[in-house]
Design an enzyme around this catalytic site. Sequence first.
Site, PDB file in Angstrom:
ATOM      1  N   LYS A  46       0.988  -1.275   0.047  1.00  0.00           N
ATOM      2  CA  LYS A  46      -0.041   0.062   0.039  1.00  0.00           C
ATOM      3  C   LYS A  46       0.882   1.213  -0.137  1.00  0.00           C
ATOM      4  CE  LYS A  46      -3.581  -0.950  -0.610  1.00  0.00           C
ATOM      5  NZ  LYS A  46      -4.095  -1.431  -1.586  1.00  0.00           N
ATOM      6  N   HIS A 101       7.420  -7.005  -2.392  1.00  0.00           N
ATOM      7  CA  HIS A 101       7.170  -6.479  -1.102  1.00  0.00           C
ATOM      8  C   HIS A 101       8.294  -7.046  -0.233  1.00  0.00           C
ATOM      9  CE1 HIS A 101       3.601  -4.342  -2.190  1.00  0.00           C
ATOM     10  NE2 HIS A 101       3.005  -5.475  -2.134  1.00  0.00           N
ATOM     11  N   SER A 131      -5.037   2.651   4.408  1.00  0.00           N
ATOM     12  CA  SER A 131      -5.161   2.193   2.955  1.00  0.00           C
ATOM     13  C   SER A 131      -5.119   0.487   3.268  1.00  0.00           C
ATOM     14  CB  SER A 131      -3.940   2.590   1.945  1.00  0.00           C
ATOM     15  OG  SER A 131      -4.301   1.811   0.716  1.00  0.00           O
TER      16      SER A 131
END
Length: 297
Positions: A46, A101, A131
């Site tokens: 995010k 990530h 988010s």
Amino acid sequence: MEASEEKYLLHRGLLLPRETHTADSLTFAHEFELRDDDILAVTYPKSGTTWMQEVLPLVLNGGDLTPVQTIPNWDRVPWLEETRLAIVAERLPTPRALVSHLPYHLMPKSLDSSKAKVIYVSRNPKDVMVSSYHFHKMASFLDDPGTFHEFMDKFLQGKVLFGKWTDHVKSWRHTELGDRILYLTYEEMVQDLRGSVRRVSDFLGRALDEEAMERIAAQCCFNNMKTNCMSNYSLVPQDIMDNSKSPFLRKGVTGDWRNHFSAEQEAQFSAVISREMEAEELSSSLWCPEPSPPAHQ
């Protein structure tokens, strides 16, 4: 509430969603042979991943809009650690653009032995958490986030996807990549998208003319991405990601945390993040922005 074993797998201490990750996909990522001209955009979840999946192909091909209008972003710039990479890796155009990530210490060994470049995008963790909270509400393959305060506690403890925000940022601030890594912030991209695209193109050695720069910046503005079915995840079945509960591309703004945190929550959150980032030579403005009006209760 502990994370569901049915929905998450635990990999080197990190929670990952089983919907997109397997033991095989993580082994594939660990052994992946990065080439000298590969580019990796790395983010904590995010923090602008979808944005970089839009920017990178356009910068690399001189502003040709075809790939971002015809190829879903998960195939256009796939995740290093997800199951999809093994399927699409061989048909990616050169130079290949990937996203991840993963923290630095879980990167493939070939990152250090190659000349591949990394763009690390960070974002104010308060906005990251907001988010992520909304994402958990619309993604059936993730646990229900509970109340906002419950989710904040889990976020601060690192009992969320990919662990603690502070651990992730610190891992990528202490690499041996030298001039092979470019640091951007989500806030910089919101404030000056064209300038950020220019920094990316310069970092990748792409000489783009003004017309190409304008075309890329226009295509990558939030409203265009939000309506692009190849980028907004509307192609994903509703029983997996329910955009009626919360659109995947929700607001694309900075400071939305002020609409969610109480004054007490903001103080608690900032105290924890500041303490864990105390030794870093990273501007505290990233996680402790200027004083703001009282947040909505």
